[in-house]
Design a protein around this motif. Structure first.
Motif, PDB file in Angstrom:
ATOM      1  N   GLU A  35       0.834  -1.201   0.000  1.00 56.59           N
ATOM      2  CA  GLU A  35       0.000   0.000   0.000  1.00 56.59           C
ATOM      3  C   GLU A  35       0.869   1.251   0.000  1.00 56.59           C
ATOM      4  N   HIS A  36       1.838   1.317   0.919  1.00 53.41           N
ATOM      5  CA  HIS A  36       2.700   2.495   1.056  1.00 53.41           C
ATOM      6  C   HIS A  36       3.452   2.779  -0.245  1.00 53.41           C
ATOM      7  N   ASN A  37       4.045   1.747  -0.811  1.00 53.50           N
ATOM      8  CA  ASN A  37       4.911   1.919  -1.971  1.00 53.50           C
ATOM      9  C   ASN A  37       4.165   2.229  -3.256  1.00 53.50           C
ATOM     10  N   LEU A  38       2.879   1.875  -3.332  1.00 51.06           N
ATOM     11  CA  LEU A  38       2.124   2.088  -4.568  1.00 51.06           C
ATOM     12  C   LEU A  38       1.143   3.255  -4.513  1.00 51.06           C
ATOM     13  N   MET A  39       0.956   3.827  -3.333  1.00 52.99           N
ATOM     14  CA  MET A  39       0.051   4.975  -3.232  1.00 52.99           C
ATOM     15  C   MET A  39       0.647   6.184  -3.950  1.00 52.99           C
ATOM     16  N   ARG A  40      -0.214   6.962  -4.557  1.00 49.62           N
ATOM     17  CA  ARG A  40       0.249   8.214  -5.150  1.00 49.62           C
ATOM     18  C   ARG A  40       0.777   9.095  -4.017  1.00 49.62           C
ATOM     19  N   PRO A  41       1.886   9.788  -4.218  1.00 52.10           N
ATOM     20  CA  PRO A  41       2.486  10.584  -3.139  1.00 52.10           C
ATOM     21  C   PRO A  41       1.516  11.558  -2.475  1.00 52.10           C
ATOM     22  N   GLY A  42       0.660  12.198  -3.259  1.00 55.32           N
ATOM     23  CA  GLY A  42      -0.296  13.141  -2.678  1.00 55.32           C
ATOM     24  C   GLY A  42      -1.319  12.475  -1.779  1.00 55.32           C
ATOM     25  N   GLU A  43      -1.651  11.229  -2.062  1.00 60.39           N
ATOM     26  CA  GLU A  43      -2.585  10.470  -1.228  1.00 60.39           C
ATOM     27  C   GLU A  43      -1.887   9.899  -0.002  1.00 60.39           C
ATOM     28  N   ARG A  44      -0.644   9.454  -0.174  1.00 60.31           N
ATOM     29  CA  ARG A  44       0.101   8.796   0.891  1.00 60.31           C
ATOM     30  C   ARG A  44       0.519   9.767   1.983  1.00 60.31           C
ATOM     31  N   GLY A  45       0.927  10.963   1.588  1.00 67.81           N
ATOM     32  CA  GLY A  45       1.480  11.892   2.569  1.00 67.81           C
ATOM     33  C   GLY A  45       2.809  11.370   3.067  1.00 67.81           C
ATOM     34  N   ASN A  46       3.038  11.473   4.370  1.00 76.93           N
ATOM     35  CA  ASN A  46       4.316  11.052   4.948  1.00 76.93           C
ATOM     36  C   ASN A  46       4.521   9.541   4.930  1.00 76.93           C
ATOM     37  N   MET A  47       3.411   8.792   5.035  1.00 72.96           N
ATOM     38  CA  MET A  47       3.487   7.333   4.921  1.00 72.96           C
ATOM     39  C   MET A  47       2.082   6.774   4.786  1.00 72.96           C
ATOM     40  N   GLY A  48       2.014   5.584   4.201  1.00 69.08           N
ATOM     41  CA  GLY A  48       0.723   4.941   4.031  1.00 69.08           C
ATOM     42  C   GLY A  48       0.087   4.597   5.367  1.00 69.08           C
ATOM     43  N   PRO A  49      -1.244   4.663   5.461  1.00 68.80           N
ATOM     44  CA  PRO A  49      -1.924   4.404   6.728  1.00 68.80           C
ATOM     45  C   PRO A  49      -1.683   3.000   7.285  1.00 68.80           C
ATOM     46  N   ALA A  50      -1.638   1.988   6.438  1.00 66.18           N
ATOM     47  CA  ALA A  50      -1.406   0.624   6.941  1.00 66.18           C
ATOM     48  C   ALA A  50       0.004   0.482   7.505  1.00 66.18           C
ATOM     49  N   LEU A  51       0.976   1.157   6.892  1.00 64.24           N
ATOM     50  CA  LEU A  51       2.349   1.118   7.419  1.00 64.24           C
ATOM     51  C   LEU A  51       2.412   1.811   8.769  1.00 64.24           C
ATOM     52  N   ARG A  52       1.757   2.950   8.898  1.00 62.83           N
ATOM     53  CA  ARG A  52       1.739   3.667  10.187  1.00 62.83           C
ATOM     54  C   ARG A  52       1.175   2.766  11.293  1.00 62.83           C
ATOM     55  N   LEU A  53       0.118   2.027  10.988  1.00 65.77           N
ATOM     56  CA  LEU A  53      -0.479   1.123  11.983  1.00 65.77           C
ATOM     57  C   LEU A  53       0.431  -0.063  12.306  1.00 65.77           C
ATOM     58  N   LEU A  54       1.212  -0.496  11.332  1.00 62.01           N
ATOM     59  CA  LEU A  54       2.093  -1.651  11.516  1.00 62.01           C
ATOM     60  C   LEU A  54       3.262  -1.345  12.448  1.00 62.01           C
ATOM     61  N   LEU A  55       3.851  -0.162  12.307  1.00 62.98           N
ATOM     62  CA  LEU A  55       5.078   0.185  13.036  1.00 62.98           C
ATOM     63  C   LEU A  55       4.832   0.269  14.538  1.00 62.98           C
ATOM     64  N   ALA A  56       5.870  -0.075  15.308  1.00 66.14           N
ATOM     65  CA  ALA A  56       5.752  -0.091  16.770  1.00 66.14           C
ATOM     66  C   ALA A  56       5.513   1.304  17.336  1.00 66.14           C
ATOM     67  N   GLN A  57       6.223   2.306  16.786  1.00 63.13           N
ATOM     68  CA  GLN A  57       6.076   3.680  17.283  1.00 63.13           C
ATOM     69  C   GLN A  57       6.400   4.640  16.151  1.00 63.13           C
ATOM     70  N   VAL A  58       5.553   5.653  15.991  1.00 63.38           N
ATOM     71  CA  VAL A  58       5.766   6.673  14.974  1.00 63.38           C
ATOM     72  C   VAL A  58       5.561   8.026  15.639  1.00 63.38           C
TER      73      VAL A  58
END
Length: 184
Positions: A35-58
């Motif tokens: 999801e993160h790698n294929l999202m259009r940059p304007g939609e993704r922003g700083n990072m994809g939402p699923a990646l943000r949820l996956l990471l231990a701390q952001v």
């Protein structure tokens, strides 16, 4: 009762990465990365939402440019204002903590796993996970490789293309393979 391979990995003990529970975690990471790698940059922003949820701390204002790859994601912690440029890979079999205001150039590689030296045990997937700690306000130049068990102190600089096999003192600048301190 036997200890799970995930628990062994988290405890810094020898474990086998050929394990259904660990594979399920890697699949979840791959889905979030897709999801993160294929999202259009304007939609993704700083990072994809699923990646943000996956990471231990952001922390606040963490930006991860695409493409990005990690093994699990659940062992990665980012402080505020961290920036990862395109092509970074973090094989987070152990905790990877990157302190606030640190900048990682393109194609940085962080490898926590160390495979067994015995060929038969290595073929069976036996490895051990060693954490990586990157302090605050650290700058890691493009193409650097950081091995497991390494700590990089606050304000340090790692030159582009360096291979960091030993810990780096706060404020130090290191370059080369293996990375060695250079005068300020």
């Amino acid at each position: 009762m036997s200890i799970s391979e995930r628990a062994k990995m988290a405890a810094g003990e020898w474990y086998t990465c050929i394990d259904p529970e660990l594979e399920a975690l890697r699949v979840a990471a791959r889905d979030a990365l897709h999801e993160h790698n294929l999202m259009r940059p304007g939609e993704r922003g700083n990072m994809g939402p699923a990646l943000r949820l996956l990471l231990a701390q952001v922390g606040d204002n963490v930006r991860i440019e695409a493409p990005f790859h990690c093994a699990y994601g659940i062992n990665i912690e980012f402080g505020d204002n961290v920036f990862l440029n395109a092509g970074c890979t973090i094989l987070d079999t152990a905790r990877v903590r990157i302190g606030k205001s640190s900048l990682l150039g393109p194609n940085i590689q962080i490898y926590c796993a160390e495979h067994h030296k015995d060929a038969a045990l290595r073929s069976a997937g036996l490895e051990i996970a060693r954490p990586v700690e990157i302090g605050e306000r650290v700058w890691v130049g493009g193409g650097a490789i950081i091995l497991g068990g390494v700590s990089i102190g606050n304000g340090a600089i790692v030159g582009a293309g360096s291979v960091v096999t030993r810990s780096v003192s706060a404020g130090a600048s290191v370059v080369g393979n293996p990375a060695r301190p250079i005068p300020a």
